[in-house]
Each structure stands twice: as C-alpha cells, then as structure tokens.
Design an enzyme around this catalytic site. Structure first.
Site, PDB file in Angstrom:
ATOM      1  N   HIS A 153      93.782  18.633  47.898  1.00  0.00           N
ATOM      2  CA  HIS A 153      95.027  19.096  47.285  1.00  0.00           C
ATOM      3  C   HIS A 153      95.725  20.110  48.189  1.00  0.00           C
ATOM      4  O   HIS A 153      96.925  19.983  48.480  1.00  0.00           O
ATOM      5  CB  HIS A 153      94.709  19.722  45.920  1.00  0.00           C
ATOM      6  CG  HIS A 153      95.905  20.233  45.182  1.00  0.00           C
ATOM      7  ND1 HIS A 153      96.535  19.516  44.204  1.00  0.00           N
ATOM      8  CD2 HIS A 153      96.594  21.398  45.289  1.00  0.00           C
ATOM      9  CE1 HIS A 153      97.555  20.206  43.728  1.00  0.00           C
ATOM     10  NE2 HIS A 153      97.616  21.364  44.371  1.00  0.00           N
ATOM     11  N   GLU A 154      94.976  21.112  48.627  1.00  0.00           N
ATOM     12  CA  GLU A 154      95.580  22.147  49.464  1.00  0.00           C
ATOM     13  C   GLU A 154      95.970  21.607  50.841  1.00  0.00           C
ATOM     14  O   GLU A 154      96.933  22.089  51.458  1.00  0.00           O
ATOM     15  CB  GLU A 154      94.647  23.354  49.588  1.00  0.00           C
ATOM     16  CG  GLU A 154      94.321  24.042  48.271  1.00  0.00           C
ATOM     17  CD  GLU A 154      95.555  24.432  47.467  1.00  0.00           C
ATOM     18  OE1 GLU A 154      96.616  24.686  48.069  1.00  0.00           O
ATOM     19  OE2 GLU A 154      95.459  24.486  46.220  1.00  0.00           O
TER      20      GLU A 154
ATOM     21  N   HIS B 240      99.479  20.401  50.656  1.00  0.00           N
ATOM     22  CA  HIS B 240     100.433  21.494  50.844  1.00  0.00           C
ATOM     23  C   HIS B 240     100.516  21.894  52.316  1.00  0.00           C
ATOM     24  O   HIS B 240     101.605  22.047  52.882  1.00  0.00           O
ATOM     25  CB  HIS B 240      99.993  22.717  50.034  1.00  0.00           C
ATOM     26  CG  HIS B 240     100.246  22.624  48.576  1.00  0.00           C
ATOM     27  ND1 HIS B 240     101.499  22.414  48.041  1.00  0.00           N
ATOM     28  CD2 HIS B 240      99.401  22.737  47.510  1.00  0.00           C
ATOM     29  CE1 HIS B 240     101.423  22.406  46.713  1.00  0.00           C
ATOM     30  NE2 HIS B 240     100.158  22.603  46.370  1.00  0.00           N
TER      31      HIS B 240
ATOM     32  N   GLU C  39     104.443  20.131  45.650  1.00  0.00           N
ATOM     33  CA  GLU C  39     103.374  19.616  44.784  1.00  0.00           C
ATOM     34  C   GLU C  39     103.269  18.105  44.881  1.00  0.00           C
ATOM     35  O   GLU C  39     102.190  17.540  44.710  1.00  0.00           O
ATOM     36  CB  GLU C  39     103.627  20.052  43.338  1.00  0.00           C
ATOM     37  CG  GLU C  39     102.423  19.909  42.426  1.00  0.00           C
ATOM     38  CD  GLU C  39     101.262  20.823  42.778  1.00  0.00           C
ATOM     39  OE1 GLU C  39     100.146  20.597  42.261  1.00  0.00           O
ATOM     40  OE2 GLU C  39     101.443  21.776  43.556  1.00  0.00           O
TER      41      GLU C  39
END
Length: 495
Positions: free
Chosen positions: A257-258, A261, A287
């Site tokens: 997830h990170e 980003h 996101e």
C-alpha cells in the site's frame, strides 16, 4: 519567460525544500525520535510552520503573481501558477498565529493520542482533541469565506471535491457494499495462516516485495511505525510498515500500500522536482495508487499465486498448502474493527463511518464528549457487533489527532479511482494476469507511471483519472469488480 515568473519559481523552490524538511521532522517523530523529545519537537514543528506560512503568504508572492500574464506562459507553467495562486489565496486567509498553533498542538496531540490508544482511554485524549477540533473549525471558517466549513477543509486534500458530490457517490456505494458483505459473511470462511512469522523475515520479504513493485530503494527506505505511512517526494521518499508475529499479511500489504504512494512520488517527472507540480495532485489520486497496488494487483489471484511461493520460501510451513487456498486466505472477508486491516468488501464502510462523524464534528452537530458513544453506536449499526475497546474504535486512527479533518473521504474516493484505473489497465494489458503470476509488476506499474504518476500535479484530480481511463470516474467499476471477485471467490453465484 518573464523575470517575475523566474523570481517566483526560485522563491517557490526554496519554500518546497523547506516543506520537505518539515516533512522529514514528522517522519523522524514517527520512527526514531526519542519519546522524551515530544515537547521540543512540537516547538520545532511550530517554528517550521511559521516560516512556511510566512513564505506562502509573503506579499512578494502576490506581487509576482500580479505581474505574470498567464496567457504568455506554456501549459506546464500555467499549471504551476494555478497551484501557487491557490496556495497563496488559502494561506493568506489563514492567520499566521493559527497556523503555528495548529502545528504545535497537533505535534503534541499525536503523542497524547498514542498514549491514550495504548491505554484504551479515550477520556485521556478527549481534552486534546477538543483543542485540535476548535482550531480546525477556526481554520475552516477562515478558509471558507462564509461558505461550507467542511468543504473548505476537504479542498485541502481533494481540490474541487465537495461533500455534496461525495454524498451522492457514497450513497450509491453503501447499499451494494452492505449487501455484498452480508452475502459473503454468510458463506464458509477460508482457512487462514498458522504459525509464528519472524519479524526479521517479514521485513526482508517486505523490502523484496517493495522492490518488485518498483520502489527505488536508492531513493527510499522502509522502517517500522505504529501507523504505516509514506513521506517525502522526488529523490527522498520513505515508507513505514508494521509487523505482527501472527499476521504477516499486515506487514506485507501495508508495505505494498505504502509503495503505491511512494512510487507515485518517485515517478513524478523529474523536471517538476521541488515545484508545486512535483508531488501527487490530491489524496484521492494518491490513494488510487496505493489501493490499486495493494488490492487489484497485490490481492489478485495471479499475484497471490506468486506470493505463495515467496511466503513458503521465507517462512516454510505457513499452514496453507495450495496457491488457491492462499488466494482465499489473502482475501478472507471477516469481522474486524480496524480500518487498515479491513478486506476490500468492508473497507469503505469503515471510511464512510468516519466521514459522517467528522462532518458532524465540524458542523457542531456532534461534540467530542459524545464522539466515542456515537462511534460505537454507528459501528454496531453498520457491522452488527459492539466495539470491544477504544483502540479498536474511536482511537484507532491517527488522523484527527494531527488535524486531518477532510482527509478520510479521500480513501474511498481513491478506491473509486482505483476501480476505474484497473478497468483501463486490464484493457491496455490483456496478458496482465500472466505477468502477475510470474511476479512481474513492471507492465502494470509502468502503465500507472506513464498514465498517472508522471504528471504529478499538472492536471486536476478528476482530469488525471479521466485522461488515464478515457471516461469520467464513477463508482460503478469498483462495485462491479468487487461483486465479480468475491461472489466467484466465495462461490455465491456466477460472477
């Protein structure tokens, strides 16, 4: 190029650099800062915010902007001006004392929240949250110029979005998500992992997966924090993750997830470095990258078949013996309290709960003294069971402690955007599943880089998604994807 434009951009470059320094202070506070340094760090953060506020509202910026004829500029330069004008306008409305006080109070509040969360004691945090909320209401009033206070705060994270437009989108999402949730939870749950998973092995695998998804470790690093996050842009983009001995998925999927980003920030056109265009255009678009990396790619059947082999190599016996069983375990839909650990079906229901509560807080329809009870009542109504303790309820997220009111809805907006991007990506790369099954993410992440990430802040948020997909973003692709995936995975009906 006019002298005014050149002078403004030189000034702006220094401001952007100082903003990165302030961000690094925040990263340090979350990762390696000594616990006893909290009070001093709050003063440091307040001082940095005072400097940044003064620069962003410097009368010279207004003079330069007035001297620049946007029609004489190229498209990229006009985009730079759009961001600088917007920032100058918003900052000029924000009293310098308020900006400094917000930085000081939220820096302290973060530590107070962490201690209250560890003790499951909302009342220990409530007085500090009241301070933060009062300051955010004051900020929203200053920025709204007599308009909707919540929309003024939302605009900081998703320019152009309004609560009214989000209400329509979220209203379309909720009933179908609730129906899918009830249907899936009524089916037989898959077997999960078993055993103990060494923290060091988790971190090694997390770093390997980060690189597999294209994260450039020469311009980044992976550390541990209570709440995983990504920090920085350009040539210094850092991420954090967390570990749990009995749940390696928490670590691995937080990392993916990170990385979504971080990859966005690393892949912005280098020509935009330390300019307003040199970072992601909004939190919703940001996101979309983290969620498509984590879910549509990372939780796909094809990728999990590859990940199964990596898990067996890293940990040996994991309690699951087949790739198909592993795919089901990764996508297990189960009751739970924590938003960041929620499955794809239920995640947005967690976000909508927070969105409604924070809107009520800003509008003064709800006060902090009643927040925990309101949270618990709403959670039981949405999920069908009671919150057992504050750290699983109202204290689980860091956002309100650091003043991020207006941030939560961008999580669901990002999921909607990710659904649109996934549909377009699969049309563009018909052999995507074969690539994912081989652990080759380069085609998928390359498409996202070229169609979304490289642009940074050049276009408006919805414009970025529309250009990448060829259509206006709507919630339908996300809902269709979720219904198809989970009804097939759980054998509920023909997908």
């Amino acid at each position: 190029m006019t002298d005014a434009y050149s002078d403004l951009m030189a000034f702006q470059r220094e401001t952007e650099a100082l903003g990165q320094v302030a961000g690094r202070l925040g990263w340090d506070q979350e990762t390696v800062m000594p616990r006893g340094a909290t009070q001093q760090r709050s003063e440091e953060m307040a001082a940095m915010e005072s400097v940044l506020h003064a620069r962003r509202s410097d009368p010279r910026v207004g003079d330069w902007l007035a001297a620049i004829d946007d029609t004489a500029l190229g498209e990229v330069e006009r985009a730079q001006m759009r961001h600088i004008r917007r920032s100058f306008d918003r900052t000029s409305r924000m009293p310098a004392k308020l900006a400094s006080e917000l930085a000081r109070v939220t820096s302290v509040a973060q530590g107070v929240w962490a201690e209250a969360r560890a003790k499951d004691d909302f009342q220990a945090f409530a007085p500090t949250l009241k301070e933060v909320l009062a300051l955010k209401r004051e900020e929203g009033a200053a920025l709204s110029d007599g308009g909707d206070v919540y929309n003024a705060l939302l605009d900081d994270y998703e320019p152009g979005a309004t609560a009214e437009s989000l209400d329509a989108m979220f209203g379309a999402l909720r009933p179908r998500l609730v129906a899918l949730r009830e249907e899936v939870l009524g089916a037989e749950a898959p077997a999960g992992l078993s055993g103990s998973f060494d923290e060091g092995a988790q971190m090694r695998l997390a770093r390997h997966i980060a690189k597999t998804f294209g994260y450039d470790m020469s311009r980044g690093r992976v550390d541990k924090a209570v709440h995983p996050f990504s920090s920085g842009s350009g040539t210094d983009v850092r991420i954090t993750t967390r570990t749990a001995e009995d749940d390696p998925f928490n670590c691995l999927y937080s990392t993916i997830h990170e990385v979504g980003h971080a990859s966005y920030e690393q892949n912005v056109d280098p020509a935009y470095l330390l300019t307003p265009l040199g970072q992601g255009v909004s939190m919703g678009v940001h996101e979309s990258q983290s969620r498509i990396y984590e879910n549509q790619l990372g939780r796909s059947e094809a990728f999990t078949h590859w990940l199964f082999g990596q898990m067996r190599e890293a940990f040996g016996d994991i309690g699951i013996t087949s790739p198909d069983g592993f795919y089901r375990a990764v996508n297990n839909v189960r009751n739970g309290y924590i938003r960041t650990e929620a499955d794809e079906v239920q995640y947005n229901l967690h976000v909508l709960l927070r969105y409604d509560l924070e809107r009520a807080l800003i509008a003064r329809d709800l006060e902090v003294d009643d927040l925990e009870a309101a949270w618990n009542e709403r959670f039981e109504a949405d999920f069908g069971y009671k919150v057992d303790r504050a750290s699983n309820g109202v204290l689980q997220d860091v956002h309100w402690s650091v003043g991020l009111f207006g941030y939560f809805p961008t999580y669901t907006l990002g999921n909607v955007y990710a659904g649109c991007l996934n549909e377009a990506l699969r049309q563009a790369r018909p052999n995507l599943d074969a690539e994912l099954a081989a652990g080759d993410l380069s085609g998928a992440t390359g498409w996202l880089r070229d169609n979304v990430q490289v642009h940074g802040g050049r276009y408006q948020p919805r414009e970025v998604i529309g250009q990448a997909t060829g259509a206006e973003p709507t919630e339908e692709p996300l809902l269709s994807y979720l219904e198809a995936k989970f009804t097939e995975l759980y054998g509920l009906r023909a997908a």
